[in-house]
Motif scaffolding. Structure first.
Motif, mmCIF file in Angstrom:
data_model
loop_
_atom_site.group_PDB
_atom_site.id
_atom_site.type_symbol
_atom_site.label_atom_id
_atom_site.label_comp_id
_atom_site.label_asym_id
_atom_site.label_seq_id
_atom_site.Cartn_x
_atom_site.Cartn_y
_atom_site.Cartn_z
ATOM 1 N N ASP A 1 1.842 3.111 -8.275
ATOM 2 C CA ASP A 1 2.660 2.164 -7.502
ATOM 3 C C ASP A 1 3.199 2.947 -6.311
ATOM 4 N N PRO B 1 4.815 4.305 -2.889
ATOM 5 C CA PRO B 1 5.956 4.029 -2.019
ATOM 6 C C PRO B 1 5.547 3.834 -0.562
ATOM 7 N N GLU C 1 8.716 -3.876 2.868
ATOM 8 C CA GLU C 1 9.018 -4.247 1.470
ATOM 9 C C GLU C 1 9.333 -2.991 0.658
ATOM 10 N N SER C 2 8.531 -1.954 0.885
ATOM 11 C CA SER C 2 8.756 -0.703 0.159
ATOM 12 C C SER C 2 10.066 -0.052 0.579
ATOM 13 N N LYS D 1 4.251 10.425 -2.210
ATOM 14 C CA LYS D 1 3.565 9.346 -2.943
ATOM 15 C C LYS D 1 3.499 9.681 -4.427
ATOM 16 N N TYR E 1 4.347 -4.826 4.475
ATOM 17 C CA TYR E 1 4.214 -4.100 3.200
ATOM 18 C C TYR E 1 5.144 -2.889 3.163
ATOM 19 N N ARG F 1 12.833 -1.958 -1.045
ATOM 20 C CA ARG F 1 12.887 -1.677 -2.486
ATOM 21 C C ARG F 1 13.524 -0.316 -2.763
#
Lengths: 403, 403
Positions: free
Chosen positions: A253, A255, B143-144, A112, B140, B147
């Motif tokens: 932000d 991960p 989505e990560s 993270k 969620y 990305r």
């Protein structure tokens, strides 16, 4: 009784922290020697059991889970545990309240922290630096963070960091105290060097938190992670923690944006909106048994000054080195841990070719340290429950086994 | 006594699984009614406490941690716990031994599974599909994962999945049972459809494992994750698990390659070499307290057939629907859970405009379900400890509160 043994007794008698030993479950000894109880010098791997933990855990299991069940998420404070316990750790590492969240493993938190650091550093910075001497998981996870964010990973020693920094550097991951040698790195100086190049400093505190002052806020550390099962005595595999500097919290932000880090976790919103503050570092459902065992374990710190702990830690390691010098033939072991206080954590690492066998014999005699391949004996000194007589005895037994 | 109450008593008397209730700590009741004990229908959120867990946890804390300390990593089997406990879960979800590793949260395991699935699917496949109706954390995290791997995420309903699949699809993340409606999705059919397009199927079993047969191996599921605190009764926030299909284990390329997943964790090798088999899904140091509480909890399954559990689950939810129909004015609630057995998990979701207030009153009367915004009453039926009289009473109290 030897001069060193006599002196150990006097040092224990003068030790303001000696009474803290009562807050732990330690061996009481069953042999004919007064000092037949074990000497536990592996608290840098797994801290001893705080005496108040068993009853607390029993209450969590029997009453909170067994009777209140789902109601405990509110009524027993389960839901708020990750930040509440983070605030318990905060003063030990020099953080203001609201900066630390507890949960997941150290490795997951390294991930993270590194991905978030790369994102905060911005697109132009394409290199991650990692301590080449670090505990391997940090390097493995850094490699993965670099791969997933399209950055290059470069492993350098902490001493090489200042020279390796450039406008390409996104973030630097360093260990505060080296797991193998016990070397303490210069957190303020290295953090300042990283900042001077516009990069982010990420520190791994596994081997320093609870043993010495860290000063996260004071030194402007950007992100930090640490485990809680060493000097924080949280139990085997207890949850790790993540620190994010106050000014960066809104830019963190993750991960791993699990539902627990959502601004409104029970809104069941298909769109992710991160929570403000420390909860943004959460991922999934908090592991309550382990968290609340840790919370109880942290109560041993009530009224304890981390500066006093540091002073005793240095006195213990100094005395151990003195005793090893007196009880061991010169050249039989090589000390990997720096002699200078400002470079020493709370462990002593001794190298000898037959370290694996030596450690087995020490453990058989009740002196518990650990062995790190290929040739290192590690001895960790937890000032909350290790005394000077323990130290003298450990060095004496070591000397006998090294004959 | 009403006809339904009489029938409930007969159904309980004929229930082969009724004796399993004794393996749990449940309310004994303190009121004047025979049925004043609580009815716990929230095991789909937090399973009740298995009766053998408290003593096991006490032993782990007092003896394994407190006395053996660091030695327990070997002597108490701590080191091998993640796979050993995975093998306990395996028969409940239709997996061979050696396919499941326990640890981390569901969200973290979803991340591992999705990134690994994308990598196994190969470069040419640039789209991830995710169940638009799923528990939000899956979306969620997906989505990560998208990305970080440079893929596109598309949310579709499970019914839309077959039409959305293409040669662009890398992987599809689906929930076996919807957390809100209790709808059971067609795991064999959807998995086959995903495979027909050369993509990987990732299933979230949070709301099905322990309530109905899953058949992971039989249906060729590629990866699966699930929590253990619902129908597996592992305790609040207990560790989740990761399943990787046997043929894929050697290709599993984790985005979280922590030191515990290394082929030789204590080699302290700066180069990462992944372990073979299930341990490759590990990350950091296993959380022992929670793991071993879960291990004890899984012993309630000794001698229990998951097919028998499924049969009773359907009988319980059928009977609940019948009782709700008899005790509640028509149209007062709308059932969101499918009537067809092959589309129903082990919960019933009822929609009514004042659901939040109704659930508060039910809980005050000892009938514990839960509320999901904005208007859903959820009732979970754990066949191991819920009986037919519980069901009748819950429906009766609900009918009274809906007047």
């Amino acid at each position: 009784m030897s001069e060193l043994a006599l002196r150990a007794g006097k040092l224990d008698a003068a030790d303001d922290l000696a009474a803290l030993r009562e807050r732990f479950v330690l061996d009481t000894g069953s042999g004919h020697e007064a000092d037949a109880a074990g000497v536990y010098l592996d608290g840098n791997s797994l801290g001893a059991l705080p005496a108040n933990v068993p009853d607390r855990v029993a209450d969590v299991v029997r009453r909170q889970w067994g009777e209140l069940r789902i109601r405990s998420w509110d009524e027993s404070g389960w839901w708020t545990a990750p930040e509440r316990i983070g605030d318990r750790i905060a003063p030990l590492v020099g953080a203001a309240p609201g900066r630390i969240v507890v949960g997941d493993s150290t490795s997951v938190n390294v991930f993270k922290a590194l991905v978030a650091a790369v994102r905060m550093a911005g697109e132009g910075r394409d290199e991650l630096l990692v301590d080449a001497t670090t505990f391997p998981t940090d390097g493995y996870i850094a490699e993965s963070a670099a791969r997933l964010t399209g950055r290059t990973l470069r492993a350098v020693t902490p001493a090489e960091v200042p020279g390796a920094l450039s406008e390409r550097t996104a973030a630097v991951l360093l260990n505060h105290v080296d797991y193998r040698t016990g070397r303490l790195h210069d957190l303020p100086g290295l953090t300042a060097a990283v900042h001077a190049h516009g990069a982010l400093a990420v520190w791994d505190l596994c081997h320093s938190a609870g043993a010495l002052p860290v000063g996260l806020d004071e030194h402007g550390v950007d992100l930090a992670v640490g485990c809680t099962y060493k000097y924080l005595n949280g139990g085997p595999g207890s949850p790790a923690y993540l620190y994010v500097r106050g000014e960066l919290q809104d830019r963190f932000d993750s991960p791993l944006p699990g539902w627990n880090s959502h601004a409104e976790p029970f809104g069941m919103d298909p769109v992710y909106t991160p929570a403000p503050g420390a909860p943004r570092g959460r991922v999934g459902t908090p592991d309550i048994l382990s968290l609340l065992a840790l919370e109880a374990a942290l109560e041993v710190w009530d009224g304890v000054s981390i500066d006093a702990v540091r002073a005793k830690s240095l006195a213990l390691t100094d005395f151990f080195l003195e005793c090893v010098g007196a009880y061991t033939e010169p050249g039989r072991v090589e000390c990997l841990t720096p002699g200078r206080h400002e470079e020493r954590g709370s462990q002593i690492a001794l190298r000898c070719p037959d370290a694996g066998e030596v450690m087995k014999r020490l453990i058989a005699r009740g002196v518990v340290g650990d062995f790190r391949r290929p040739d290192v004996l590690r001895f960790g000194f937890t000032p909350l429950y290790v005394g000077f007589r323990d130290v003298e005895r450990a060095a004496r037994v070591l000397g006998e086994e090294l004959l």
